[in-house]
Enzyme design. Structure first.
Site: not given
Ligand code: DGY
Length: 323
Positions: A242, A271, A289
């Site tokens: 993250r 983001e 992402h």
């Molecule tokens: C997750 O599954 O956490 C991915 O980053 C998309 O949210």
């Protein structure tokens, strides 16, 4: 029997949307734009289930809707730091996520970033497309060897282990692990990995460091300037976890001053905003992402949500309940 009323906050793969529409009274967000907190709060009063993603924010104010109807928030994704699970729990709302099905693809993207930044693939492609490549020469765009190097993995859950599998068995890397709890010896043995007690122990030992811990307030800026200083000169940082786990401005400084060799990021703190200091750094590979973005995985994530909802509305405990 009336079908549960379900809101899907973003567009999902067609095959999943079609199946969901057979089972539920389904509303899709046809514009595919992130919903506001006011929209989500309003939805709490109108839907039995809300199916958010990482682009939705569900702090406690969203759960404070007057006369709430929602009984389950079934997240499409494994990370759920964008949902205030305590607020959900207090109001008796179940929260689920979609683990397992995206571990392989997320580890693939972490490997992609590691290889790209170490072997300067992003820089090389930019040079070639810009018409600046003057041909092969022994000193051209020299990178760093990945095979046999030492990889530090912070967070050794399913995705961290999938990363270790690739790095150790595919690239002969030595694996050093830092994890909140003790990792069972048989799991470490699969990758010939060594667990160290703290991040401070791990960073100076590694040529590459890959982050696989959860996001959220507890891990915000886990990698800060002090810890970046502990990395080996020339080492690389990879983040597919993250965005908030890394202090982006501290990272930009480390990249610009060359205190580390480079970085690969698939996630960002705000983001889709990416600070210009990062955009301008050549020794950084940036992806939008994409961790779970394969057709197979995005479908599996949707069907996993469907399983959770089917269990919940069928009176059974959903397998991926997190609150
Ligand atoms: C997750 O599954 O956490 C991915 O980053 C998309 O949210």
């Amino acid at each position: 029997m009336t079908k549960p009323k379900v809101l899907v906050t973003r567009r999902w793969p067609q095959s999943v949307e079609e199946r969901m529409a057979e089972v539920f009274d389904l509303d899709l967000n046809m514009a595919d734009k992130p919903l506001s907190q006011a929209d989500l709060r309003d939805a709490m009063g109108r839907y039995d289930a809300i199916l958010p993603t990482v682009t939705d924010r569900l702090p406690s104010v969203v759960f404070d809707a007057p006369s709430p109807r929602t009984r389950i928030v079934a997240n499409y994704g494994v990370g759920f730091a964008h949902i205030d699970t305590d607020a959900a729990k207090t109001r008796g709302i179940t929260v689920t996520n979609t683990p397992d099905v995206l571990s392989e693809c997320t580890a693939d993207i972490a490997m992609t970033l590691m290889l790209m930044v170490a072997r300067r693939a992003g820089e090389g492609e930019r040079e070639l497309r810009d018409g600046k490549w003057s041909g092969w020469r022994p000193t051209h765009m020299i990178g760093t060897r990945v095979s046999g190097a030492t990889l530090g993995i912070i967070g050794f859950g399913r995705i961290g282990q999938a990363m270790a599998q690739r790095a150790h068995h595919g690239f002969g890397m030595k694996i050093v692990v830092q994890n909140r709890s003790a990792v069972p010896a048989e799991i470490l043995a699969r990758y010939n990995a060594v667990q160290v007690p703290t991040i401070e122990d791990l960073l100076p030992e590694c040529d590459f460091v890959s982050l696989h811990c959860p996001g959220g307030a507890a891990n915000r800026h886990l990698i800060n300037s002090r810890r970046l200083d502990l990395m080996r000169p020339g080492a690389f940082l990879i983040n597919t976890a993250r965005g908030e786990v890394v202090d982006e401005y501290a990272l930009a400084q480390a990249l610009w001053f060359g205190t580390i060799g480079g970085a690969g990021l698939d996630v960002f703190e705000r983001e889709p905003f990416v600070p210009q200091e990062l955009m301008d750094a050549d020794n950084l590979v940036l992806l939008p992402h994409l961790g779970s973005a394969s057709r197979e995985t995005r479908e599996a994530m949707g069907f996993r949500v469907l399983d959770n909802l089917t269990d919940f509305f069928g009176g059974r405990a959903p397998r991926d309940r997190v609150a």
